[in-house]
Design a protein around this motif. Structure first.
Motif, PDB file in Angstrom:
ATOM      1  N   VAL A  32       0.819  -1.207   0.000  1.00  0.00           N
ATOM      2  CA  VAL A  32       0.000   0.000   0.000  1.00  0.00           C
ATOM      3  C   VAL A  32       0.857   1.263   0.000  1.00  0.00           C
ATOM      4  CG1 VAL A  32      -2.006  -1.075   1.050  1.00  0.00           C
ATOM      5  CG2 VAL A  32      -0.246  -0.115   2.502  1.00  0.00           C
TER       6      VAL A  32
ATOM      7  N   PRO B 215      -0.777   6.554  -0.512  1.00  0.00           N
ATOM      8  CA  PRO B 215      -0.788   6.164  -1.929  1.00  0.00           C
ATOM      9  C   PRO B 215      -1.628   7.083  -2.810  1.00  0.00           C
ATOM     10  CG  PRO B 215      -2.080   4.635  -0.606  1.00  0.00           C
ATOM     11  CD  PRO B 215      -1.358   5.518   0.343  1.00  0.00           C
ATOM     12  N   VAL B 216      -2.580   7.787  -2.227  1.00  0.00           N
ATOM     13  CA  VAL B 216      -3.440   8.636  -3.058  1.00  0.00           C
ATOM     14  C   VAL B 216      -2.758   9.960  -3.363  1.00  0.00           C
ATOM     15  CG1 VAL B 216      -5.616   9.860  -3.113  1.00  0.00           C
ATOM     16  CG2 VAL B 216      -5.521   7.573  -2.193  1.00  0.00           C
TER      17      VAL B 216
ATOM     18  N   SER C 144       2.050   8.060  -8.567  1.00  0.00           N
ATOM     19  CA  SER C 144       1.666   6.664  -8.745  1.00  0.00           C
ATOM     20  C   SER C 144       2.519   5.931  -9.774  1.00  0.00           C
ATOM     21  CB  SER C 144       0.204   6.573  -9.158  1.00  0.00           C
ATOM     22  OG  SER C 144       0.007   7.229 -10.382  1.00  0.00           O
TER      23      SER C 144
END
Lengths: 258, 424
Positions: A149, A190-191, A195
């Motif tokens: 994650v 992670p947001v 990414s």
């Protein structure tokens, strides 16, 4: 037909689990006062999730608890109840909920809260977390990477830059605990981080570089303030880094495939 | 996290292959049907009537837009039922098996080098439907020329049969078929095989061999095409299963269509995974019935990742999953149900699971998922989405539990792009 596990709530729960070493260490050393603060931030954050669920049919998420934990641990000390309420409300609502909830936000709501508190109430002293909490950031990061994650590239990028700076200038070691805690709690979300693969490296390196820059050039700033400000800027730059990585990737593919 | 670019993928539950049976038993079902692929629209002109006796391989209908393309009988028998939707769109044509039936012989072109003659044979024999053209993942248009052809001798989907098992003993047919493909168009022909299971038969010169990792999704045509030769509008890329190429070689040699294909049966409701040889379009209930454990179950054409409930084996299906039926969900609280209906679905968080299920470094996974959710055709095209079809996103759907499914979002976006292209 069948479904796997990696939906949004599972990711949020795993992130919460990864935070546990730090949170528990912090509660152990902070005692009742820390617990009270944590309960308050969790309540406020949860309240805003409830309000958005009722008003906008936005399903509440365990990510609200992540915000609560990070704010409780990192927010400046000696804030009045109203100030803390104002800060976390601003961060939750403007940083996350108005965008449609966790996963659609641009910045980590805890980062927004802390930056808001730091700029608005600059007289309040920033917390100085005890060394065990800072050490607990290492297992937290490791768990995040093992669960998949958190981005290993981002963390390695940040650690590489910070480590390089430490070798060059040993006086920077005072900034390390705060930078590690902020890396685990805010930057590796992670947001709100890059990414793509290259973007992850760049995002981590940028965070490390900003920490080093602020630590050397910003007179009189507390380590936590330095780290939080670096996290905010690194987070803001993440979409740009992703775009750069994707542009490079498409350029390489165009060269190869015409 | 340090997975090399070729081994990225996920280890899946239930990926136990059916035990390699050297010679799967032939198991023709009593009924079989000609059906369109999911979402495919076939406007047809019938050549037979109900109750007519037909030979195996005999053309039963032709496409109205392209009368050269025929759909042929998967087995000898009697036409039981023809269901057409308004506009003469095919729903299904059901056949009863006749063990004493004939086989239809196709005229083999004399000059085997002629590309037009081969095209006519492919379209007349129904093998044209074995090709899938990307972008959009449909049967190629009648006069379409591919910019590359991928022959897939690998299938990494959980429970799939090893495609090379299907061509054991048919090496000559395969070689002939591959040679015909290289002569067919002036485009590269790739032969994709699993790295561990090297194909030992002869491969004609002019065919490029590629090795693929056995981990899903690396053994799907979409990711190989994405790597080697991305599909673009105006430069379509075809893929075809290795068994169909062997069938082409068989037709070229003898004029007869091969009557069976190797199909893997797997899933939680089966006593054990099986390989069988059955006719195309076989009746799935009839096919799986001898091996199913008692109790409610669902029969899917395709793997448990990308399959859909079906009665008949589809034109390109080589795998059947039989799953225990999930217990019906308990009555949920009214507030939760209302919230789920009213709310936007939860977005997908970019994690390692998402990245690995989209082939690791093959493409920027999070950006692609975002472009799909936003319906952003331009970004989607830039990221190489035109090389993909639904089955390529099925693993990401499974891993992230995405709702709405990414595969459905992809199909909607592809359809929109196709519509815009047709209008232009």
């Amino acid at each position: 037909m069948r479904r796997g596990l990696w939906d949004r709530e599972m990711v949020a729960l795993l992130l919460l689990l990864a935070m546990m070493p730090m949170t528990l260490a912090w509660l152990w050393f902070g005692g009742v006062e820390a617990l009270g603060r944590l309960i308050l931030t969790l309540l406020v954050s949860g309240l805003w999730h409830m309000i958005f669920m009722l008003a906008r049919a936005q399903p509440p998420s365990f990510a609200g608890a992540l915000t609560g934990v990070a704010v409780a641990m990192l927010a400046p000390q000696d804030l009045s109840l109203l100030q803390l309420l104002l800060g976390i409300s601003f961060g939750s609502v403007m940083g996350e909920l108005v965008f449609g909830g966790w996963g659609r936000n641009v910045l980590n709501p805890a980062t927004v809260t802390l930056a808001f508190l730091g700029f608005s109430f600059s007289a309040a002293p920033w917390p100085d977390l005890v060394p065990p909490v800072a050490w607990a950031a290492l297992p937290a990061l490791a768990m995040g990477v093992i669960f998949g994650v958190m981005s290993a590239r981002l963390i390695l990028g940040a650690l590489a830059v910070l480590g390089g700076a430490l070798i060059a200038d040993a006086s920077l070691s005072t900034i390390f605990p705060a930078a590690g805690i902020v890396l685990a709690l805010l930057v590796s979300d992670p947001v709100a981080s890059a990414s793509t693969r290259l973007g992850g490296w760049l995002n981590g390196a940028l965070f490390g570089a900003l920490v080093v820059l602020f630590a050397t050039g910003w007179q009189g700033a507390a380590p936590m303030h330095v780290a939080v400000s670096a996290a905010l800027l690194a987070s803001l730059a993440a979409p740009l880094l992703d775009e750069t990585a994707i542009a490079l990737w498409t350029a390489r593919r165009r060269k190869r495939h015409g | 996290m340090f997975g090399s670019r070729l081994s990225a993928g996920l280890n899946l539950p239930q990926s136990g292959l059916p035990p390699a049976q050297a010679d799967p038993p032939v198991c023709l079902t009593d009924e079989a049907a000609l059906v369109p692929e999911h979402g495919e629209e076939l406007r047809v002109q019938l050549l037979v009537e109900e109750n007519a006796r037909v030979a195996q391989g005999q053309p039963l209908m032709r496409l109205r837009r392209a009368p050269g393309i025929a759909l042929v009988a998967p087995m000898a028998g009697r036409v039981a039922r023809i269901d057409l939707a308004p506009g003469r769109r095919l729903k299904q044509l059901v056949l009863f098996h006749d063990p004493e039936g004939d086989r239809h012989r196709f005229d083999i072109p004399h000059s085997q080098g002629s590309s037009d003659a081969l095209r006519a044979l492919l379209q007349e024999s129904g093998l044209w439907r074995a090709f899938r053209s990307r972008p959009f993942g449909r049967m190629p248009r009648p006069e379409e020329n591919p910019s590359a052809i991928f022959v897939m001798a690998v299938d990494s989907r959980p429970g799939a049969a090893r495609p090379d098992l299907a061509v054991i003993g048919r090496e000559d047919d395969l070689e002939r078929g591959l040679a015909a493909l290289t002569r067919f168009v002036d485009a590269p022909v790739y032969f994709v095989e699993a790295r561990a299971l090297h194909y030992h038969g002869a491969i004609p010169t002019g065919v490029t061999r590629l090795q693929s990792s056995p981990r899903h999704p690396q053994g799907l045509a979409g990711f190989q095409i994405h790597r080697q030769c991305p599909a673009r509008i105006g430069a379509p890329v075809w893929d075809i299963a290795v068994e169909d190429v062997a069938d082409l070689g068989r037709v070229l040699a003898s004029g007869y269509l091969h009557p069976t294909r190797v199909v893997a049966l797997s899933g939680t409701a089966l006593r054990e995974p099986r390989l069988v040889r059955c006719q195309p379009g076989a009746d799935l209930r009839g096919l799986t019935q001898p091996y199913v454990r008692p109790g409610p179950h669902d029969v899917l054409a395709g793997s448990f990742l990308d399959g859909r409930p079906a009665h008949w084996l589809g034109p390109r299906d080589r795998q059947v999953a039989v799953l225990d039926r999930a217990p019906s969900p308990r009555a949920r609280h009214w507030f939760r149900a209302a919230l789920e209906r009213a709310a936007h679905k939860a977005p997908i968080i970019p994690t390692a699971a998402l990245e690995q299920s989209l082939g690791g470094s093959a493409l920027p996974a999070a950006a692609l998922v975002r472009a799909l959710a936003a319906g952003d055709a331009e970004t989607f095209t830039r990221l190489g989405g035109l090389s993909l079809v639904e089955e390529d996103l099925a693993l990401a759907d499974y891993a992230t539990g995405a709702r709405p499914r990414l595969a459905n979002q992809l199909r909607a976006l592809l359809d929109r792009i196709a519509q815009e292209e047709d209008a232009a």
